[in-house]
Design a protein around this motif. Structure first.
Motif, PDB file in Angstrom:
ATOM      1  N   TYR A  78      44.945 -95.679  17.448  1.00 46.00           N
ATOM      2  CA  TYR A  78      43.873 -94.693  17.557  1.00 46.00           C
ATOM      3  C   TYR A  78      42.775 -94.986  16.537  1.00 46.00           C
ATOM      4  N   PHE A  79      43.189 -95.251  15.294  1.00 49.48           N
ATOM      5  CA  PHE A  79      42.189 -95.467  14.247  1.00 49.48           C
ATOM      6  C   PHE A  79      41.545 -96.848  14.323  1.00 49.48           C
ATOM      7  N   VAL A  80      42.196 -97.807  14.930  1.00 47.51           N
ATOM      8  CA  VAL A  80      41.520 -99.078  15.224  1.00 47.51           C
ATOM      9  C   VAL A  80      40.406 -98.814  16.238  1.00 47.51           C
ATOM     10  N   GLY A  81      40.704 -97.994  17.230  1.00 52.05           N
ATOM     11  CA  GLY A  81      39.673 -97.603  18.192  1.00 52.05           C
ATOM     12  C   GLY A  81      38.531 -96.852  17.527  1.00 52.05           C
ATOM     13  N   ALA A  82      38.857 -96.007  16.562  1.00 49.43           N
ATOM     14  CA  ALA A  82      37.816 -95.278  15.830  1.00 49.43           C
ATOM     15  C   ALA A  82      36.928 -96.245  15.046  1.00 49.43           C
ATOM     16  N   LEU A  83      37.535 -97.266  14.457  1.00 49.14           N
ATOM     17  CA  LEU A  83      36.742 -98.277  13.742  1.00 49.14           C
ATOM     18  C   LEU A  83      35.796 -98.987  14.706  1.00 49.14           C
ATOM     19  N   ILE A  84      36.296 -99.342  15.861  1.00 47.15           N
ATOM     20  CA  ILE A  84      35.452-100.005  16.857  1.00 47.15           C
ATOM     21  C   ILE A  84      34.289 -99.101  17.250  1.00 47.15           C
ATOM     22  N   ALA A  85      34.561 -97.806  17.421  1.00 51.05           N
ATOM     23  CA  ALA A  85      33.500 -96.855  17.769  1.00 51.05           C
ATOM     24  C   ALA A  85      32.456 -96.778  16.664  1.00 51.05           C
ATOM     25  N   HIS A  86      32.893 -96.801  15.406  1.00 45.43           N
ATOM     26  CA  HIS A  86      31.952 -96.794  14.278  1.00 45.43           C
ATOM     27  C   HIS A  86      31.095 -98.047  14.283  1.00 45.43           C
ATOM     28  N   LEU A  87      31.741 -99.194  14.380  1.00 43.97           N
ATOM     29  CA  LEU A  87      31.016-100.459  14.287  1.00 43.97           C
ATOM     30  C   LEU A  87      30.090-100.680  15.485  1.00 43.97           C
ATOM     31  N   ARG A  88      30.479-100.155  16.628  1.00 42.98           N
ATOM     32  CA  ARG A  88      29.674-100.308  17.842  1.00 42.98           C
ATOM     33  C   ARG A  88      28.285 -99.714  17.669  1.00 42.98           C
ATOM     34  N   VAL A  89      28.172 -98.634  16.909  1.00 42.04           N
ATOM     35  CA  VAL A  89      26.872 -97.982  16.713  1.00 42.04           C
ATOM     36  C   VAL A  89      26.252 -98.328  15.360  1.00 42.04           C
ATOM     37  N   GLY A  90      26.887 -99.243  14.629  1.00 41.85           N
ATOM     38  CA  GLY A  90      26.343 -99.667  13.344  1.00 41.85           C
ATOM     39  C   GLY A  90      26.634 -98.733  12.189  1.00 41.85           C
ATOM     40  N   SER A  91      27.578 -97.829  12.365  1.00 36.63           N
ATOM     41  CA  SER A  91      27.923 -96.884  11.300  1.00 36.63           C
ATOM     42  C   SER A  91      28.722 -97.599  10.213  1.00 36.63           C
ATOM     43  N   ARG A  92      28.345 -97.345   8.991  1.00 31.94           N
ATOM     44  CA  ARG A  92      29.088 -97.889   7.860  1.00 31.94           C
ATOM     45  C   ARG A  92      29.726 -96.777   7.035  1.00 31.94           C
ATOM     46  N   GLN A  93      29.823 -95.600   7.616  1.00 31.46           N
ATOM     47  CA  GLN A  93      30.457 -94.456   6.967  1.00 31.46           C
ATOM     48  C   GLN A  93      31.952 -94.519   7.267  1.00 31.46           C
ATOM     49  N   LEU A  94      32.656 -95.339   6.495  1.00 30.34           N
ATOM     50  CA  LEU A  94      34.047 -95.636   6.828  1.00 30.34           C
ATOM     51  C   LEU A  94      35.058 -95.116   5.814  1.00 30.34           C
ATOM     52  N   VAL A  95      34.630 -94.322   4.870  1.00 29.88           N
ATOM     53  CA  VAL A  95      35.569 -93.822   3.861  1.00 29.88           C
ATOM     54  C   VAL A  95      36.624 -92.922   4.503  1.00 29.88           C
ATOM     55  N   GLY A  96      36.184 -91.972   5.307  1.00 25.45           N
ATOM     56  CA  GLY A  96      37.126 -91.085   5.980  1.00 25.45           C
ATOM     57  C   GLY A  96      38.063 -91.868   6.887  1.00 25.45           C
ATOM     58  N   TRP A  97      37.489 -92.800   7.647  1.00 20.69           N
ATOM     59  CA  TRP A  97      38.311 -93.640   8.513  1.00 20.69           C
ATOM     60  C   TRP A  97      39.354 -94.395   7.700  1.00 20.69           C
ATOM     61  N   ALA A  98      38.951 -94.941   6.564  1.00 21.21           N
ATOM     62  CA  ALA A  98      39.875 -95.738   5.740  1.00 21.21           C
ATOM     63  C   ALA A  98      41.047 -94.895   5.248  1.00 21.21           C
ATOM     64  N   VAL A  99      40.796 -93.644   4.911  1.00 22.95           N
ATOM     65  CA  VAL A  99      41.876 -92.760   4.451  1.00 22.95           C
ATOM     66  C   VAL A  99      42.871 -92.517   5.576  1.00 22.95           C
ATOM     67  N   PHE A 100      42.367 -92.175   6.747  1.00 20.24           N
ATOM     68  CA  PHE A 100      43.252 -91.924   7.885  1.00 20.24           C
ATOM     69  C   PHE A 100      43.997 -93.192   8.306  1.00 20.24           C
ATOM     70  N   PHE A 101      43.279 -94.296   8.372  1.00 17.88           N
ATOM     71  CA  PHE A 101      43.898 -95.551   8.800  1.00 17.88           C
ATOM     72  C   PHE A 101      44.967 -96.005   7.817  1.00 17.88           C
ATOM     73  N   SER A 102      44.656 -95.952   6.529  1.00 15.55           N
ATOM     74  CA  SER A 102      45.619 -96.443   5.536  1.00 15.55           C
ATOM     75  C   SER A 102      46.871 -95.562   5.484  1.00 15.55           C
ATOM     76  N   THR A 103      46.726 -94.249   5.645  1.00 16.59           N
ATOM     77  CA  THR A 103      47.925 -93.409   5.656  1.00 16.59           C
ATOM     78  C   THR A 103      48.750 -93.648   6.917  1.00 16.59           C
ATOM     79  N   SER A 104      48.091 -93.911   8.030  1.00 17.29           N
ATOM     80  CA  SER A 104      48.820 -94.211   9.265  1.00 17.29           C
ATOM     81  C   SER A 104      49.552 -95.544   9.167  1.00 17.29           C
ATOM     82  N   VAL A 105      48.889 -96.549   8.596  1.00 17.18           N
ATOM     83  CA  VAL A 105      49.539 -97.856   8.410  1.00 17.18           C
ATOM     84  C   VAL A 105      50.714 -97.715   7.448  1.00 17.18           C
ATOM     85  N   ALA A 106      50.507 -96.979   6.366  1.00 15.56           N
ATOM     86  CA  ALA A 106      51.596 -96.784   5.395  1.00 15.56           C
ATOM     87  C   ALA A 106      52.774 -96.058   6.048  1.00 15.56           C
ATOM     88  N   ALA A 107      52.487 -95.060   6.875  1.00 13.79           N
ATOM     89  CA  ALA A 107      53.565 -94.349   7.568  1.00 13.79           C
ATOM     90  C   ALA A 107      54.316 -95.296   8.499  1.00 13.79           C
TER      91      ALA A 107
END
Length: 116
Positions: A78-107
């Motif tokens: 899900y969060f890989v898809g969210a990253l793709i959605a961010h990058l697709r529109v040129g968004s570099r606001q990835l701090v929130g994404w990184a928190v969610f992604f890293s906790t999901s990977v750690a889990a």
């Protein structure tokens, strides 16, 4: 290792559960995110449901380990898809994404290490 597994799994479940609720109640922040990523707002309930399923699946993993593993893997996807959605529109606001992604990977990693 068990304490780390339990702590991270609960943390990831809480994070994704809170995000799911914001999507499902139609909070302004997810609406703004959907608009910024040029995604239809009609997807919000589906995305919220996916997050809720992942959150509950992580907790169910305490009883049925395979469910926890699948839920964590689903959240990572899900969060890989969210990253793709961010990058697709040129968004570099990835701090929130990184928190969610890293906790999901750690889990996912701790679930695999603990159960398999």
């Amino acid at each position: 290792m068990y304490a780390a597994y339990v702590t991270i799994t609960i943390l990831a479940s809480v994070f994704t559960g809170v995000a799911a609720v914001t999507y499902l109640i139609g909070h302004d922040y997810p609406k703004a995110q959907m608009d910024m990523k040029r995604l239809p707002r009609a997807w919000m309930p589906r995305l919220g449901t996916a997050l809720a399923a992942g959150s509950l699946g992580l907790l169910a993993g305490f009883a049925v380990p395979l469910l926890g593993t699948l839920a964590a893997a689903g959240l990572v996807a899900y969060f890989v898809g969210a990253l793709i959605a961010h990058l697709r529109v040129g968004s570099r606001q990835l701090v929130g994404w990184a928190v969610f992604f890293s906790t999901s990977v750690a889990a996912l990693v701790l679930n695999l290490v603990h159960h398999w």
